[in-house]
Enzyme design. Sequence first.
Site, PDB file in Angstrom:
ATOM      1  N   THR A 160     -17.941  -3.614  -6.281  1.00 57.29           N
ATOM      2  CA  THR A 160     -18.212  -3.493  -4.839  1.00 57.29           C
ATOM      3  C   THR A 160     -19.683  -3.798  -4.557  1.00 57.29           C
ATOM      4  O   THR A 160     -20.020  -4.525  -3.614  1.00 57.29           O
ATOM      5  CB  THR A 160     -17.862  -2.057  -4.358  1.00 57.29           C
ATOM      6  N   ILE A 161     -20.546  -3.271  -5.427  1.00 53.22           N
ATOM      7  CA  ILE A 161     -21.981  -3.505  -5.232  1.00 53.22           C
ATOM      8  C   ILE A 161     -22.332  -4.970  -5.503  1.00 53.22           C
ATOM      9  O   ILE A 161     -23.040  -5.618  -4.726  1.00 53.22           O
ATOM     10  CB  ILE A 161     -22.786  -2.530  -6.109  1.00 53.22           C
TER      11      ILE A 161
ATOM     12  N   LYS B 134       0.852  -1.206   0.000  1.00 57.41           N
ATOM     13  CA  LYS B 134       0.000   0.000   0.000  1.00 57.41           C
ATOM     14  C   LYS B 134       0.881   1.246   0.000  1.00 57.41           C
ATOM     15  O   LYS B 134       0.664   2.185  -0.757  1.00 57.41           O
ATOM     16  CB  LYS B 134      -0.923   0.014   1.232  1.00 57.41           C
TER      17      LYS B 134
ATOM     18  N   ALA C 266     -10.885 -22.081   0.523  1.00 59.10           N
ATOM     19  CA  ALA C 266     -10.106 -23.325   0.492  1.00 59.10           C
ATOM     20  C   ALA C 266     -11.040 -24.497   0.199  1.00 59.10           C
ATOM     21  O   ALA C 266     -10.718 -25.390  -0.590  1.00 59.10           O
ATOM     22  CB  ALA C 266      -9.385 -23.524   1.818  1.00 59.10           C
TER      23      ALA C 266
ATOM     24  N   GLU D 216      -2.309 -10.823  -4.551  1.00 58.31           N
ATOM     25  CA  GLU D 216      -3.054 -10.481  -5.770  1.00 58.31           C
ATOM     26  C   GLU D 216      -3.251  -8.972  -5.846  1.00 58.31           C
ATOM     27  O   GLU D 216      -3.725  -8.358  -4.886  1.00 58.31           O
ATOM     28  CB  GLU D 216      -4.420 -11.171  -5.765  1.00 58.31           C
TER      29      GLU D 216
ATOM     30  N   ASP E 176      -4.719 -15.017  -3.036  1.00 57.52           N
ATOM     31  CA  ASP E 176      -5.198 -13.680  -2.649  1.00 57.52           C
ATOM     32  C   ASP E 176      -5.427 -13.535  -1.149  1.00 57.52           C
ATOM     33  O   ASP E 176      -6.311 -12.786  -0.736  1.00 57.52           O
ATOM     34  CB  ASP E 176      -6.460 -13.316  -3.442  1.00 57.52           C
TER      35      ASP E 176
ATOM     36  N   SER F  19     -20.367 -12.854 -14.946  1.00 59.99           N
ATOM     37  CA  SER F  19     -21.145 -11.958 -14.071  1.00 59.99           C
ATOM     38  C   SER F  19     -21.179 -10.522 -14.589  1.00 59.99           C
ATOM     39  O   SER F  19     -22.054  -9.743 -14.228  1.00 59.99           O
ATOM     40  CB  SER F  19     -20.504 -11.940 -12.681  1.00 59.99           C
TER      41      SER F  19
HETATM   42  P1  0O2 Z   1     -12.862 -11.291  -1.938  1.00 62.16           P
HETATM   43  O1  0O2 Z   1     -13.848 -11.155  -0.837  1.00 62.16           O
HETATM   44  O2  0O2 Z   1     -12.800 -10.067  -2.807  1.00 62.16           O
HETATM   45  O3  0O2 Z   1     -11.524 -11.719  -1.455  1.00 62.16           O
HETATM   46  P2  0O2 Z   1     -12.921 -17.460  -8.054  1.00 62.16           P
HETATM   47  O4  0O2 Z   1     -12.765 -18.737  -8.815  1.00 62.16           O
HETATM   48  O5  0O2 Z   1     -13.575 -16.346  -8.860  1.00 62.16           O
HETATM   49  O6  0O2 Z   1     -13.548 -17.593  -6.706  1.00 62.16           O
HETATM   50  P3  0O2 Z   1     -10.012 -17.196  -8.118  1.00 62.16           P
HETATM   51  O7  0O2 Z   1      -9.897 -18.428  -8.932  1.00 62.16           O
HETATM   52  O8  0O2 Z   1      -9.157 -17.067  -6.900  1.00 62.16           O
HETATM   53  O9  0O2 Z   1     -11.513 -16.898  -7.671  1.00 62.16           O
HETATM   54  O10 0O2 Z   1      -9.569 -16.001  -9.012  1.00 62.16           O
HETATM   55  P4  0O2 Z   1     -10.313 -14.775  -9.612  1.00 62.16           P
HETATM   56  O11 0O2 Z   1     -11.406 -15.190 -10.510  1.00 62.16           O
HETATM   57  O12 0O2 Z   1      -9.200 -13.996 -10.198  1.00 62.16           O
HETATM   58  O13 0O2 Z   1     -10.993 -14.005  -8.389  1.00 62.16           O
HETATM   59  C1  0O2 Z   1     -10.279 -13.484  -7.340  1.00 62.16           C
HETATM   60  C2  0O2 Z   1     -10.939 -12.238  -6.813  1.00 62.16           C
HETATM   61  O14 0O2 Z   1     -11.382 -11.410  -7.896  1.00 62.16           O
HETATM   62  C3  0O2 Z   1     -12.196 -12.467  -6.008  1.00 62.16           C
HETATM   63  O15 0O2 Z   1     -11.859 -12.790  -4.709  1.00 62.16           O
HETATM   64  C4  0O2 Z   1     -12.860 -11.093  -6.103  1.00 62.16           C
HETATM   65  O16 0O2 Z   1     -12.204 -10.135  -5.298  1.00 62.16           O
HETATM   66  C5  0O2 Z   1     -12.596 -10.740  -7.551  1.00 62.16           C
HETATM   67  N1  0O2 Z   1     -13.679 -11.271  -8.396  1.00 62.16           N
HETATM   68  C6  0O2 Z   1     -13.582 -12.280  -9.282  1.00 62.16           C
HETATM   69  N2  0O2 Z   1     -14.758 -12.473  -9.910  1.00 62.16           N
HETATM   70  C7  0O2 Z   1     -15.629 -11.575  -9.411  1.00 62.16           C
HETATM   71  C8  0O2 Z   1     -17.016 -11.252  -9.674  1.00 62.16           C
HETATM   72  O17 0O2 Z   1     -17.695 -11.870 -10.508  1.00 62.16           O
HETATM   73  N3  0O2 Z   1     -17.553 -10.227  -8.937  1.00 62.16           N
HETATM   74  C9  0O2 Z   1     -16.843  -9.524  -8.025  1.00 62.16           C
HETATM   75  N4  0O2 Z   1     -17.463  -8.538  -7.364  1.00 62.16           N
HETATM   76  N5  0O2 Z   1     -15.532  -9.797  -7.747  1.00 62.16           N
HETATM   77  C10 0O2 Z   1     -14.941 -10.799  -8.435  1.00 62.16           C
HETATM   78  P5  0O2 Z   1     -12.886 -13.529  -3.746  1.00 62.16           P
HETATM   79  O18 0O2 Z   1     -12.109 -14.489  -2.925  1.00 62.16           O
HETATM   80  O19 0O2 Z   1     -14.019 -14.095  -4.539  1.00 62.16           O
HETATM   81  O20 0O2 Z   1     -13.499 -12.421  -2.853  1.00 62.16           O
END
Ligand code: 0O2
Length: 213
Positions: free
Chosen positions: A154-155, A20, A56, A141, A72, A116
Amino acid sequence: MIQNWDQLLIPYDQAVEELKIKFKSIRNEYRRMDEYSPIEFVTGRVKKISSILDKAKKLDIPLDKLTEQMEDIAGIRIMCQMVEDIDRVVDLIRERDGKDLKVAYEKDYIKNKKESGYRSYHMIIKYPVHTAFGEKEILAEIQIRTLAMNFWSTIEHSLNYKFERNIPKHIRVRLKNAAEAASKLDQEMSEIREEIIDSQEVFQVKSSLVADI
Ligand code: 0O2
């Protein structure tokens, strides 16, 4: 079973704080030079333990492989005013590859938006943290997105939370429409990018003059 979450998460806390500061410093440097900054603002968080456990389970990651496989646990979000700024930020990060971080891989959800409607640019990095017990390299990430993309996601994220990832169809349709509108807003702003940058540079100089008085 993880015995000591605190200990496991310490390097992640440190990485988020350091990253940050680094990205905020870039923004501040541009501002101090009265130049347009490709970075508007920066946020970061360490994933909550309950979310780590949920993810997980969803991704079938054994708990003893969390630090190697969950990308992440440490998350940084960089918000930009316009889509073109995202490329500049991505380049700034790529330039640091092999210096203070390593770029593991990138996911372009702007060229390939998600079902989405989600758009954002993700970079998975390896980041060395110097702890009291030696160096530890963690995964983090970095999500880079425009203000419009951030507003939408966010929404959508809070609606997903409310409906436990089962958003009713009529709301999903609205969200997709809203994603299209956000994308159109980004395109419209890009069309007048040069004028916006000029006006903000003038505005910044003027406000710093006022602040000096
Ligand atoms: P948080 O609460 O933000 O930490 P996935 O298969 O999508 O669950 P993956 O394979 O780890 O996740 O990778 P991906 O697709 O790159 O997604 C990682 C993060 O991207 C998500 O973390 C979200 O922050 C964001 N993200 C991905 N897809 C979407 C979506 O459709 N809508 C929104 N709002 N955010 C998204 P987390 O762990 O889901 O959530």
